[in-house]
Design a protein around this motif. Sequence first.
Motif, PDB file in Angstrom:
ATOM      1  N   SER A 128       0.827  -1.206   0.000  1.00 45.67           N
ATOM      2  CA  SER A 128       0.000   0.000   0.000  1.00 45.67           C
ATOM      3  C   SER A 128       0.865   1.261   0.000  1.00 45.67           C
ATOM      4  CB  SER A 128      -0.928   0.006   1.216  1.00 45.67           C
ATOM      5  OG  SER A 128      -0.170  -0.055   2.421  1.00 45.67           O
ATOM      6  N   GLN A 129       2.005   1.220   0.720  1.00 52.12           N
ATOM      7  CA  GLN A 129       2.924   2.362   0.725  1.00 52.12           C
ATOM      8  C   GLN A 129       3.536   2.576  -0.656  1.00 52.12           C
ATOM      9  OE1 GLN A 129       5.406   0.916   4.168  1.00 52.12           O
ATOM     10  NE2 GLN A 129       5.352   3.093   4.718  1.00 52.12           N
ATOM     11  N   ILE A 130       3.935   1.474  -1.264  1.00 53.59           N
ATOM     12  CA  ILE A 130       4.566   1.569  -2.590  1.00 53.59           C
ATOM     13  C   ILE A 130       3.562   2.087  -3.616  1.00 53.59           C
ATOM     14  CG2 ILE A 130       5.820   0.321  -4.380  1.00 53.59           C
ATOM     15  CD1 ILE A 130       6.483  -1.812  -2.239  1.00 53.59           C
ATOM     16  N   GLN A 131       2.336   1.535  -3.564  1.00 51.42           N
ATOM     17  CA  GLN A 131       1.317   1.947  -4.529  1.00 51.42           C
ATOM     18  C   GLN A 131       0.963   3.416  -4.366  1.00 51.42           C
ATOM     19  OE1 GLN A 131      -0.003  -0.091  -7.163  1.00 51.42           O
ATOM     20  NE2 GLN A 131      -0.332   2.057  -7.703  1.00 51.42           N
ATOM     21  N   SER A 132       0.969   3.888  -3.116  1.00 55.42           N
ATOM     22  CA  SER A 132       0.711   5.305  -2.860  1.00 55.42           C
ATOM     23  C   SER A 132       1.784   6.173  -3.506  1.00 55.42           C
ATOM     24  CB  SER A 132       0.660   5.563  -1.351  1.00 55.42           C
ATOM     25  OG  SER A 132       0.490   6.932  -1.076  1.00 55.42           O
ATOM     26  N   ALA A 133       3.047   5.736  -3.404  1.00 49.87           N
ATOM     27  CA  ALA A 133       4.145   6.480  -4.020  1.00 49.87           C
ATOM     28  C   ALA A 133       4.035   6.455  -5.539  1.00 49.87           C
ATOM     29  CB  ALA A 133       5.492   5.894  -3.578  1.00 49.87           C
ATOM     30  N   VAL A 134       3.667   5.287  -6.088  1.00 52.54           N
ATOM     31  CA  VAL A 134       3.511   5.179  -7.542  1.00 52.54           C
ATOM     32  C   VAL A 134       2.418   6.128  -8.028  1.00 52.54           C
ATOM     33  CG1 VAL A 134       2.768   3.652  -9.414  1.00 52.54           C
ATOM     34  CG2 VAL A 134       4.377   2.818  -7.694  1.00 52.54           C
ATOM     35  N   SER A 135       1.304   6.169  -7.303  1.00 49.72           N
ATOM     36  CA  SER A 135       0.200   7.050  -7.697  1.00 49.72           C
ATOM     37  C   SER A 135       0.621   8.515  -7.651  1.00 49.72           C
ATOM     38  CB  SER A 135      -1.006   6.822  -6.773  1.00 49.72           C
ATOM     39  OG  SER A 135      -1.488   5.498  -6.895  1.00 49.72           O
ATOM     40  N   ALA A 136       1.398   8.881  -6.621  1.00 52.31           N
ATOM     41  CA  ALA A 136       1.874  10.262  -6.516  1.00 52.31           C
ATOM     42  C   ALA A 136       2.847  10.594  -7.644  1.00 52.31           C
ATOM     43  CB  ALA A 136       2.534  10.478  -5.160  1.00 52.31           C
ATOM     44  N   LEU A 137       3.679   9.637  -8.012  1.00 53.38           N
ATOM     45  CA  LEU A 137       4.604   9.852  -9.130  1.00 53.38           C
ATOM     46  C   LEU A 137       3.857   9.896 -10.456  1.00 53.38           C
ATOM     47  CD1 LEU A 137       7.511   7.537  -7.927  1.00 53.38           C
ATOM     48  CD2 LEU A 137       7.649  10.016  -8.228  1.00 53.38           C
ATOM     49  N   ASP A 138       2.773   9.118 -10.559  1.00 53.46           N
ATOM     50  CA  ASP A 138       1.918   9.184 -11.756  1.00 53.46           C
ATOM     51  C   ASP A 138       1.424  10.619 -11.949  1.00 53.46           C
ATOM     52  OD1 ASP A 138       2.156   6.463 -12.193  1.00 53.46           O
ATOM     53  OD2 ASP A 138       0.195   5.960 -11.325  1.00 53.46           O
ATOM     54  N   ALA A 139       0.953  11.220 -10.859  1.00 55.04           N
ATOM     55  CA  ALA A 139       0.415  12.581 -10.936  1.00 55.04           C
ATOM     56  C   ALA A 139       1.513  13.574 -11.294  1.00 55.04           C
ATOM     57  CB  ALA A 139      -0.227  12.952  -9.596  1.00 55.04           C
TER      58      ALA A 139
ATOM     59  N   GLN B  78      11.855   2.453  -9.791  1.00 57.37           N
ATOM     60  CA  GLN B  78      12.314   1.843  -8.538  1.00 57.37           C
ATOM     61  C   GLN B  78      11.119   1.350  -7.717  1.00 57.37           C
ATOM     62  OE1 GLN B  78      15.281   1.126  -7.623  1.00 57.37           O
ATOM     63  NE2 GLN B  78      16.780   2.644  -8.319  1.00 57.37           N
ATOM     64  N   ALA B  79      10.070   2.180  -7.659  1.00 58.83           N
ATOM     65  CA  ALA B  79       8.885   1.795  -6.889  1.00 58.83           C
ATOM     66  C   ALA B  79       8.197   0.579  -7.512  1.00 58.83           C
ATOM     67  CB  ALA B  79       7.925   2.980  -6.806  1.00 58.83           C
ATOM     68  N   LEU B  80       8.124   0.544  -8.841  1.00 61.20           N
ATOM     69  CA  LEU B  80       7.515  -0.605  -9.518  1.00 61.20           C
ATOM     70  C   LEU B  80       8.307  -1.885  -9.238  1.00 61.20           C
ATOM     71  CD1 LEU B  80       6.572   0.997 -12.962  1.00 61.20           C
ATOM     72  CD2 LEU B  80       5.009   0.315 -11.132  1.00 61.20           C
ATOM     73  N   ARG B  81       9.623  -1.738  -9.164  1.00 63.56           N
ATOM     74  CA  ARG B  81      10.445  -2.917  -8.851  1.00 63.56           C
ATOM     75  C   ARG B  81      10.123  -3.432  -7.444  1.00 63.56           C
ATOM     76  NH1 ARG B  81      17.031  -3.012  -9.037  1.00 63.56           N
ATOM     77  NH2 ARG B  81      17.319  -4.990  -7.971  1.00 63.56           N
ATOM     78  N   MET B  82       9.871  -2.511  -6.505  1.00 67.83           N
ATOM     79  CA  MET B  82       9.481  -2.924  -5.160  1.00 67.83           C
ATOM     80  C   MET B  82       8.159  -3.677  -5.189  1.00 67.83           C
ATOM     81  SD  MET B  82      10.382   0.373  -2.773  1.00 67.83           S
ATOM     82  CE  MET B  82      12.067   0.960  -2.564  1.00 67.83           C
ATOM     83  N   LEU B  83       7.215  -3.210  -6.018  1.00 70.31           N
ATOM     84  CA  LEU B  83       5.931  -3.913  -6.131  1.00 70.31           C
ATOM     85  C   LEU B  83       6.128  -5.324  -6.674  1.00 70.31           C
ATOM     86  CD1 LEU B  83       3.361  -1.287  -7.513  1.00 70.31           C
ATOM     87  CD2 LEU B  83       3.372  -2.379  -5.257  1.00 70.31           C
ATOM     88  N   ILE B  84       7.007  -5.456  -7.662  1.00 69.94           N
ATOM     89  CA  ILE B  84       7.287  -6.776  -8.236  1.00 69.94           C
ATOM     90  C   ILE B  84       7.867  -7.699  -7.175  1.00 69.94           C
ATOM     91  CG2 ILE B  84       8.758  -8.023  -9.873  1.00 69.94           C
ATOM     92  CD1 ILE B  84       8.461  -5.625 -11.767  1.00 69.94           C
ATOM     93  N   GLU B  85       8.751  -7.165  -6.342  1.00 70.03           N
ATOM     94  CA  GLU B  85       9.381  -7.980  -5.302  1.00 70.03           C
ATOM     95  C   GLU B  85       8.378  -8.427  -4.248  1.00 70.03           C
ATOM     96  OE1 GLU B  85      12.518  -5.411  -4.042  1.00 70.03           O
ATOM     97  OE2 GLU B  85      13.831  -5.951  -5.720  1.00 70.03           O
ATOM     98  N   ASN B  86       7.239  -7.732  -4.167  1.00 69.55           N
ATOM     99  CA  ASN B  86       6.180  -8.109  -3.238  1.00 69.55           C
ATOM    100  C   ASN B  86       5.244  -9.157  -3.812  1.00 69.55           C
ATOM    101  OD1 ASN B  86       5.769  -6.815  -0.497  1.00 69.55           O
ATOM    102  ND2 ASN B  86       6.365  -5.023  -1.688  1.00 69.55           N
ATOM    103  N   GLU B  87       5.366  -9.412  -5.129  1.00 67.82           N
ATOM    104  CA  GLU B  87       4.457 -10.356  -5.778  1.00 67.82           C
ATOM    105  C   GLU B  87       4.770 -11.797  -5.365  1.00 67.82           C
ATOM    106  OE1 GLU B  87       1.814  -9.948  -8.200  1.00 67.82           O
ATOM    107  OE2 GLU B  87       1.891  -7.961  -7.294  1.00 67.82           O
TER     108      GLU B  87
END
Length: 250
Positions: free
Chosen positions: A80-91, A108-117
């Motif tokens: 949830s923290q990573i996705q929040s950062a991704v959304s903020a970077l999207d904006a 970098q944030a997307l790579r963290m999401l992948i590592e959580n998969e």
Amino acid sequence: MSATTIAPSKPSLTTNDSAVLQALFDAESSPSSGVTINPSLPQLPAHLGISSEEHAALQAREKDIINPLASTNQAVPEPSQIQSAVSALDALIREHPTYPSAYANRAQALRMLIENEDDQKASPETISLLSSLLSDLGEAITLATPLSPADAVSPTQAKLLADTHTHRAYLLLKISRQLKGGDKQEVRNVPDTLKDIGSEGLEEMASRDFFLGGRYGNKVAQQMAVQTNPYAKMCGAIVKEAMRKEVEGV
């Protein structure tokens, strides 16, 4: 009439041959030598249309977005923290599409999401994340690369290019080795476009990125550029075979 003596010829290297071999096997010889880093330049290229004042504001905003990911006590932050950062970077990217650092940090944030998969099964979401990650690195590189190879770069620009080229090279090399291994589980989340390129093609792409990462100042990339250079590997194999035959007396 006296006999003519023919002395056995000795193999010799031209100056150009020596330079080529030096570049192939010495990590310090070629990377970074062709780049001029000028601290007096604006931090970002002028053609991106981002003023120094805007850049400072973007850096501050970006720092606020990514700091929570770096300050967490966990090895990998919560999804949830990573996705929040991704959304903020999207904006941020929607508002400032020519700001290269935002793409690099979103990667970098997307790579963290992948590592959580979940690593146990193929996931269309993971495949999509990896494709987006590589796309972001490519966009950051495109935006930060000088219009001419002869153009000087700022220290900020050089570091961004060094980091993004090295990051992409690492990923491409990792995928190349997964494909080479042939393990179905290892390649389950590799996009088809990368599978089509094949292991050797991806390793060559990684080698070029390592070279460019080293050229802009990343020391690890300089070493990896030599290890993955296909010509250096070929020459190394020839030398090893010649030494083996010498030892065995063949």
